[in-house]
Enzyme design. Sequence first.
Site, short mmCIF file in Angstrom:
data_model
loop_
_atom_site.label_atom_id
_atom_site.label_comp_id
_atom_site.label_asym_id
_atom_site.label_seq_id
_atom_site.Cartn_x
_atom_site.Cartn_y
_atom_site.Cartn_z
N TYR A 258 0.83 -1.21 0.00
CA TYR A 258 0.00 0.00 0.00
C TYR A 258 0.86 1.26 0.00
O TYR A 258 0.57 2.23 -0.69
CB TYR A 258 -0.91 0.02 1.24
N TYR A 262 3.84 5.21 -2.77
CA TYR A 262 4.05 6.58 -2.33
C TYR A 262 5.53 6.84 -2.04
O TYR A 262 6.04 7.91 -2.32
CB TYR A 262 3.21 6.87 -1.09
#
Length: 419
Positions: A258, A262
């Site tokens: 997840y 980023y």
Amino acid sequence: MAVGKCRQLFAHYELGELQFTDYEILKRLSDERFWQRRLRHKSNEALAETERALHLVSSRRGLYCGDKTFENFEESLLKSQEFLERTLLVSADGESVNLAEVSEHTIANPDVLFAEWMVRIRGFEQVADYQGHVGVMITLSTPSRMHPILKASGKPNPKFDGTSPKQANEYLNHVWQLIRAKFSRSEIAPYGMRVAEPNHDGTPHWHILLFVEPDKLKHLKRIVKRYAMQDSPNEKGATKYRTHFVDIDRERGSAAGYLAKYIAKNINGIKGAREGDAGRRSAARRTRAWASAHGIRKFAQIGGPSVTVWRELRRLSHSVKDETLEELRLAADSSNWAAFCIAMGGFGGTSKRDIHPVYSSSSIDEQAHELANLNQYGEPRRPRVIGLRNALFGVLTRYKKWYWMSKSPQPRDGVGMLY
């Protein structure tokens, strides 16, 4: 009188704090390089803010930062690389190594930094599995008044109040401080990672991966929501966009997965095997230019044991006599952050093991290198890490003193700074 006026001017023009004695300030104000560093940083920040104010930063113009800011950042990277390549690290016994080669194996290399963060994220996830904890991804955003451009239309935002990216990040940091204080009062001790990244118009938002006990997850979310909504709670879209929660479902993917996109987006643009994607790398460099111009720290660990202890243990290539330190060294040497956390004896809070770095003094103890123990203003250098200590047992992690020496035809006078 003069020093007091200088402090006022530095504060007025936002040139940074002068956390020195009056005598130390006078020496720095007489140094051209001191002024150059302060003015260069401020001019870079002012340029970035001006480009943003002129609507030159958006998905339709310059993504994350203006093109001139990006150009200056790329130029500074080239200059830094040139410095590394023409600089040698020399030890007291005559061993030498090129600084560029050393840099390639440290977190100064974006690929190495990405790998280290992923090791720690996976380790935290393994700790969470071991403890029976659950994970949640939180996105924390700023009020709409801090955004100069409307994302949907690309038009100027009539509500924009002139907040700079640095000020917006300080706002998010303040909100997070309030949240953490409430966590502490509520006996919630989450652990994980935080990534600050820019929106298309340069306004920051945060992605936070946290692990916590299952019975405390709902309360954690309520706390985050409460403090995130204190500013402009009734504006349109605040409830939907100010905070966003995604519970980690292990059947759909790992927590590391997840957050990986980023981290990659803000370091080197690589996720998985897409190393040839030039577009991702370019976007990642623009986020680095954005962070550099505005002085924004992009990554932070939340909870967990000391990263300094971890990194110093990884420098050791031999076993140590102390049982605790040896257990920690083996975990660090095998890049097993989960085992390291468990060996340190704590999860989500402070470590139960009293392992701490040992720092050297900057006293002049070698005549041959006495210049290297002083900075350019003739002051003792700051203490540096030389080892670790567990109760009464200590171990050295840095055996040599290194000094830099330029290979250029016009080296600087004296001995270079201590490495």
